[in-house]
Design an enzyme around this catalytic site. Sequence first.
Site, short mmCIF file in Angstrom:
data_model
loop_
_atom_site.label_atom_id
_atom_site.label_comp_id
_atom_site.label_asym_id
_atom_site.label_seq_id
_atom_site.Cartn_x
_atom_site.Cartn_y
_atom_site.Cartn_z
N TYR A 1 2.63 -4.46 1.62
CA TYR A 1 1.89 -3.46 2.39
C TYR A 1 2.48 -3.25 3.78
O TYR A 1 2.70 -2.12 4.20
CB TYR A 1 0.42 -3.88 2.50
CG TYR A 1 -0.30 -3.86 1.18
CD1 TYR A 1 -0.61 -2.65 0.55
CD2 TYR A 1 -0.66 -5.03 0.52
CE1 TYR A 1 -1.26 -2.62 -0.66
CE2 TYR A 1 -1.30 -5.01 -0.70
CZ TYR A 1 -1.61 -3.81 -1.29
OH TYR A 1 -2.24 -3.78 -2.50
N PRO B 1 -7.71 2.42 -0.04
CA PRO B 1 -8.61 2.96 -1.05
C PRO B 1 -9.91 3.47 -0.42
O PRO B 1 -10.30 3.05 0.67
CB PRO B 1 -8.90 1.75 -1.96
CG PRO B 1 -7.89 0.71 -1.58
CD PRO B 1 -7.57 0.97 -0.15
N HIS C 1 -5.74 -2.24 3.10
CA HIS C 1 -5.49 -3.10 1.94
C HIS C 1 -4.74 -4.39 2.25
O HIS C 1 -4.80 -5.35 1.48
CB HIS C 1 -4.70 -2.30 0.89
CG HIS C 1 -5.00 -2.68 -0.52
ND1 HIS C 1 -5.15 -3.98 -0.93
CD2 HIS C 1 -5.16 -1.93 -1.63
CE1 HIS C 1 -5.39 -4.00 -2.24
NE2 HIS C 1 -5.42 -2.78 -2.68
N SER D 1 -4.62 -10.78 -10.53
CA SER D 1 -4.91 -11.75 -9.48
C SER D 1 -4.15 -13.05 -9.69
O SER D 1 -4.10 -13.59 -10.80
CB SER D 1 -6.41 -12.04 -9.45
OG SER D 1 -6.69 -13.08 -8.52
N SER E 1 -5.42 0.08 -11.70
CA SER E 1 -6.14 -1.12 -11.33
C SER E 1 -7.55 -1.06 -11.89
O SER E 1 -8.22 -0.03 -11.77
CB SER E 1 -6.21 -1.26 -9.80
OG SER E 1 -6.89 -2.44 -9.43
#
Length: 589
Positions: free
Chosen positions: A2, A15, A265, A384, A514
Site C-alpha cells: 500500500y 474501500p 487500507h 489472511s 475479496s
Amino acid sequence: MYLANPLALPINSNPGMVFPPKEFTATTDMARMAARVLSGILEHKAVLDRRALPLERATSREKGQPLCMAQYYRLLTSCRIPGRPADTLFSSLVEDHIPEEEHVIVACRSQLYEVKVKANGRPLSEAELARQMMRVLQEAPSVSSPIATPPIGLLTAERRDTWADVRAKLRRHETNVRSLEKIERALMVVCFDEPLPLDFNYSADGMSLYQGKVGHFAGNRDETNMAHQTLHGGGSFYNSGNRWFDKTVQFIITSDGVCGLCYEHSPSEGIAVVQLMEKLLKNVGDLSDTAGQPPLVADGPLPHPPQRLQWIIEEEMKRNIKMAAQNIDRAIEDLDFYVFRFTDYGKEFIKSCRVSPDAYIQLALQLAYYRLHNCLTATYESASTRRFQLGRVDCIRSATVEALEWARAMVRAEEEEGEDYMRRIQGGDAYEDDYMGGKRVTFNLSNEKRRIELMEAALRRQTEITIENILGEGIDIHLLGLREAAKEAGEVLPVLFRDDEAFRLANHFSLSTSQIPMTMDCFMGYGPVVPDGYGASYCPHPDSIVFCLSAFRAFEPTDTWKFSQSLTCSLKAMSHLMQRRAQTASDRK
C-alpha cells in the site's frame, strides 16, 4: 503493497462501506448518532489502551492456532503520511501509556474541527458528545462563506507524490503544522455529509442500473448511490472535500440517514474494521427513543468547545486545491460502480451442496469473466495470514487451469445448445427431457456429467490453494519478501522483478476480489486496481449474495452491468449443475 503505491487513495485504495440507513427526522439525529458511535469508540479505545483485546484463534484448518492481533491495535492510532518514494504510517500509540486526553476530527461543509472526546482522563458522556456534535453542525460555515477555509481535504485525494509535495509547502507555516498534527493524532474523522442527488449514479442514457426495490434505500437513493457517497464523497461539488482520506477511520453520517465508512487500507485488513463497525452499530439502537433525555441544544457554554482548525492558505495552495478538485471529479466520472444483489440463493444453498461458499463464488466470477472476455485473467483474492506474527494477507490466485477448463466447457455448452440451454438453467430444471416452445429437447447427459466433473475439480483446486495461502504456503508474499530483501541489501533487483513479462502479467490483476463477510446487512466496495480491470467484493448472506462491482469507463470492454448479467448467468448455471449432481447421487441410492 500500500505505502509504495503512488495512486490517489479514493477509488484506488480506500474501500467504502455502507451500513443499513437510519431514519433521521432532524439534525439532532445526526448529532445523537455520532455521539453514540463515539461513545462506543471510546469504550473500544480503553480496551486497546489496556492491550486487553481477546486473542482470536483459527476456526478452521488447524483449529485453535492463535491469530496475530497487531492490526486491531492500529485502527484508532494511525494516519498515512504522503512521501517520496513511499508513504509512511504515523502511529500515536505509546506502549504502556493511557492518554489523558483524546480528540476526533469532525468534518462539516468541508470545514475541519478538533473535538475533545476525553479530557482530564475522563471520557465525555454521550450527552456531552452530542452537544459537541450539534455545535459543529450549527456553526460550520458553508464553503462559499467569506470566513470558510477552502476545502483543504481535497488535497488528500491527490496522487501520493503530488500530495507529498503540497503537504511540504503547507508545513512552511506553523499554523498548518499544528492543524496537520491534530488530524494525524486524532482517533478518527466524523464526516457530516449532504446526500448525493438521486441521479448521481445514472448511466449516460439517464437510466439507473438498479432494478426493483431490492436491498437498502434511503428515500429513493439506492445502494449504488450510497456506495458512491462512502467511497469518494461524490466529487468536489458534493462531499469529497469533507474528507481526510489519509485517516484510517472516517465515519460518514448523511442528513438523509445514509451512514457508512471510508477507511485507509494500509494499517489493517477489512476484517478488523468490519468487526469494530458492526460492534458499534449494534450499540447504536433506536435513536428516536429520547425518553428521559434533555432536549439537545448547542447553546450555552461547553466545557471543551469544538475548535475549527486554522490554516494559512496562500494563492499557490488555492490553485493546488482547485487542481485536486478537478482530478477527483475526473476520477469519479470515470468510475463505473454497481452494487448488485443476487437473490436467487445464498450461502445456505451452497453449503447444502457441501461446497465452500467462497470457492463457489470465486468460480462464478471466473466464469462471468470468461464469458465476457473469452479468457481468464490474473485474479487476486485476499487470504489472511494472521496465523503468523504481523501477518496480513497473501494472494489466492483463482484463475487456475482447472477453472479455465471448466469455464470453456460451460461456455461451449451455451454456444452449442443455445437458447434451450439458457432456458433450462434459468428455470433450474434438472431432468433429462423437457418441452420447450412445443418441441421435445434431449440434453447431452455425458457432456453435462463432464461439466460437473470439471466444476468439482475446479472447486477442489480453489480450496487447495486457499488452504496453502492461509497456512503460509502461497507465493506472492515470499516473492515480495525476496524483492524487499534485495533492496535492503543494496543489490540489483533480480531480473524477475525488473523485466520478466510473465511476472508482469501474473501481477496485472484485472480481477481484484475479496470476500467481506458481515453479520449485519452491510457491504463494502472498492475500485479496480488496474485500468483495464474489475473490482469485485462480495458478501454472502444466507439467501442472497451482495456484490460490489467496479470498472473504469475509459476502458470500454469492461462494464459492471454486463458483468453482473454474466455473473447472474454463471450462478444460475452452477446451481443447475449442483441440482443435477444431487439428482444423480439420489438416483444411485
